[in-house]
Design an enzyme around this catalytic site. Structure first.
Site: not given
Ligand code: 5GP
Ligand code: ZN
Length: 136
Positions: A29-30, A85, A90-91, A97, A99
């Site tokens: 995750d970035i 999420n 939070h999504q 995905h 985490h």
């Molecule tokens: P969510 O908030 O949907 O559960 O998590 C999405 C996750 O995707 C976030 O933690 C965010 O840092 C990660 N993310 C978003 N864009 C990118 C990307 O371009 N590359 C990577 N490696 N992670 C990403």
């Protein structure tokens, strides 16, 4: 479709992949909430857990202990959170995905599990249980 994770899966945008098989990809995750924070995603685009069929779910979730153990072996964290999420609040990426967030004693990451047990009596639990059960 303008999906950032589909682009990562296809290799159209770069990522730090740690694992790939015919059904899933795992990459860092970035945001790196903690060191080693990794996402596991199905190659097939599904928005969230509600869109997954059992076959896809089994193919994706089988990767969880594999990657979790690799992270554990690598960084010896004190613990590890597996978080997914769905929709609000939070999504932020609409491609399912999971985490994997390794935990360290000084990581400053908080998950607030609030115990509201005192607000529920046995009848409440029974009602909730029955309502959910009926919908399975
Ligand atoms: P969510 O908030 O949907 O559960 O998590 C999405 C996750 O995707 C976030 O933690 C965010 O840092 C990660 N993310 C978003 N864009 C990118 C990307 O371009 N590359 C990577 N490696 N992670 C990403
Ligand atoms: Zn996608």
């Amino acid at each position: 479709m303008d999906c950032i994770f589909c682009k990562i899966i296809k290799g159209d945008i770069p990522s730090y992949k740690v694992y790939e098989d015919e059904n899933v990809v795992a990459f860092l995750d970035i945001s790196q909430i903690t060191k080693g924070h990794t996402l596991i995603v199905p190659k097939k685009h599904v928005k969230n857990v509600y869109e997954m069929d059992e076959s896809l779910a089994s193919k994706v979730f089988v990767a969880v202990p594999k990657i979790a153990n690799a992270i554990k072996k690598t960084y010896n964290p004190i613990g590890l959170n597996v978080i997914n999420n769905n929709e609000k609040p939070h999504q932020s990426v609409d491609h399912f995905h999971i985490h994997l967030i390794p935990r360290y004693s000084d990581d400053n990451f908080k998950i607030n599990f609030i115990n509201r047990q005192e607000q529920f009596n046995p009848e409440d639990y029974e009602n909730i249980r029955n309502k959910i059960k009926r919908n399975i």
